[in-house]
Structures are given as C-alpha cells and as structure tokens.
Scaffold this motif. Structure first.
Motif, PDB file in Angstrom:
ATOM      1  N   THR A  81      38.488  47.092  39.225  1.00 17.26           N
ATOM      2  CA  THR A  81      38.511  45.950  38.756  1.00 17.26           C
ATOM      3  C   THR A  81      38.788  45.248  36.885  1.00 17.26           C
ATOM      4  O   THR A  81      39.297  44.031  37.011  1.00 17.26           O
ATOM      5  N   CYS A  82      38.494  46.322  36.551  1.00 15.44           N
ATOM      6  CA  CYS A  82      37.787  45.754  34.886  1.00 15.44           C
ATOM      7  C   CYS A  82      39.561  46.223  34.701  1.00 15.44           C
ATOM      8  O   CYS A  82      39.511  44.891  33.985  1.00 15.44           O
ATOM      9  N   LYS A  83      40.723  47.195  34.777  1.00 14.45           N
ATOM     10  CA  LYS A  83      41.706  47.259  34.334  1.00 14.45           C
ATOM     11  C   LYS A  83      42.437  45.538  35.045  1.00 14.45           C
ATOM     12  O   LYS A  83      43.342  45.026  34.204  1.00 14.45           O
ATOM     13  N   PHE A  84      41.927  45.414  35.601  1.00 15.71           N
ATOM     14  CA  PHE A  84      43.492  44.627  36.995  1.00 15.71           C
ATOM     15  C   PHE A  84      42.631  42.699  37.156  1.00 15.71           C
ATOM     16  O   PHE A  84      43.622  41.972  37.697  1.00 15.71           O
ATOM     17  N   THR A  85      41.517  43.219  36.493  1.00 20.09           N
ATOM     18  CA  THR A  85      41.117  41.382  36.487  1.00 20.09           C
ATOM     19  C   THR A  85      41.360  40.648  35.222  1.00 20.09           C
ATOM     20  O   THR A  85      40.680  41.092  33.854  1.00 20.09           O
ATOM     21  N   PRO A  86      41.936  39.291  35.062  1.00 18.58           N
ATOM     22  CA  PRO A  86      41.525  38.617  33.974  1.00 18.58           C
ATOM     23  C   PRO A  86      40.601  38.705  32.844  1.00 18.58           C
ATOM     24  O   PRO A  86      39.412  38.613  33.847  1.00 18.58           O
TER      25      PRO A  86
END
Length: 176
Positions: A81-86
């Motif tokens: 989530t941290c990687k792929f959420t703007p």
C-alpha cells in the motif's frame, strides 16, 4: 495488531498517507473473558471486570495464533500500500469478529447483518455475553486508495503466487 501500528504509522507518515484503524473491541472482550476464566474468576467477577475496565481504554485482550505469519501478511500488504498509493492517499486496517457472533438483543443482530458478515446467522454459534468460545475467527482487512489489482491478475491467481508481481505493480507510476 496493535504492536504493528507504530511501524505502520512511521511508514504511512513517510509517504504522506493517512492510516485509519478500526479494531473490533468484541475480539478484545472475548479474549479478556477467556483470560479471566482461566484465572478461575466466576462469571459475575468477569462481568464486573469488563464493566469496570472496558476494553480499549487501558485494557486489551490477547488472542493466541500464528503471530509471525499474521505480522508477515499484514506488513506485506501495508508495505505494498505504501509503495503503490499516491501521496495523500489512505490505508485502512480493520478487524472484525466473524465467529462466534455474540448476540444480546436486536441491536447486536442488526450490527452483524450491517457489518457485511456473510455467514448464515442460523448456522453460526451464537453466544450470550456470559459465554466464552473455545475458538474465534477474526477477519483482518487491509484497504487503500491506491491503484487496484486488475481482475485478470486475480483471476489468474497471481495475487498469492510466490515472487510474482502483477502488471500494475510493475508500473506504479501509471496509477498517478
């Protein structure tokens, strides 16, 4: 779950994401009830403890399970989530007691139905508030506002394949 929140707060803060937690207190109450009973407390004393010291203030229950695997799964999901959420997005972690359903009056029954519990109420063990189950089932949900996994990737069972990254995961910038 609570022990994982500090590192998750750090990770979400670093990415300017909002971390929302919604932990079901009925899980804590069942765990605390079982602990008091294991100490030899009778049902009146257990009820008194729970009333005088409500769960979620300074008192929490402990559930026995595979902590290593649970931590690994939730951490991996939150990390993705941290990687792929703007930046500016949101990560939500929610727990729900699935089994048993503790019913005490019509209000609790409505809560079970409205919570999205898909279990058939007629086939579920229903406990009074004074009873303690020998096992529980908890649902842990991790949701985010980032890019979704394509239905095709889920249909092809890529989600839980070892060392596999979906097409969407290879191109995180396409979500921006």
């Amino acid at each position: 779950m609570r022990s994982m929140l500090l590192p998750l707060h750090l990770a979400t803060d670093a990415r300017n994401l909002e971390l929302v937690t919604d932990l079901d207190m009925s899980i804590d109450e069942i765990a605390r009830r079982a602990a008091y009973e294991a100490l030899g407390e009778d049902s009146a004393a257990v009820a008194r403890h729970l009333k005088e010291e409500p769960s979620g203030v300074n008192h929490y229950g402990a559930v026995v399970g595979d902590e290593t695997r649970l931590r690994q799964i939730v951490t991996n999901l939150a990390s993705n989530t941290c990687k792929f959420t703007p930046s500016g997005g949101k990560l939500t972690i929610r727990t729900r007691l699935i089994h048993p359903i503790v019913l005490s009056g019509e209000r609790k029954k409505e809560q079970v139905i409205n919570s999205g519990n898909i279990l058939n109420l007629q086939n579920v063990e229903q406990l009074n508030e004074e009873q303690t189950p020998d096992r529980i089932v908890v649902r842990i949900e991790v949701a985010d506002t980032g890019s979704s996994i394509r239905l095709q990737d889920m249909a092809q069972s890529k989600l839980f394949s070892a060392f596999n990254q979906t097409e969407q995961g290879r191109h995180p910038s396409s979500a921006l």
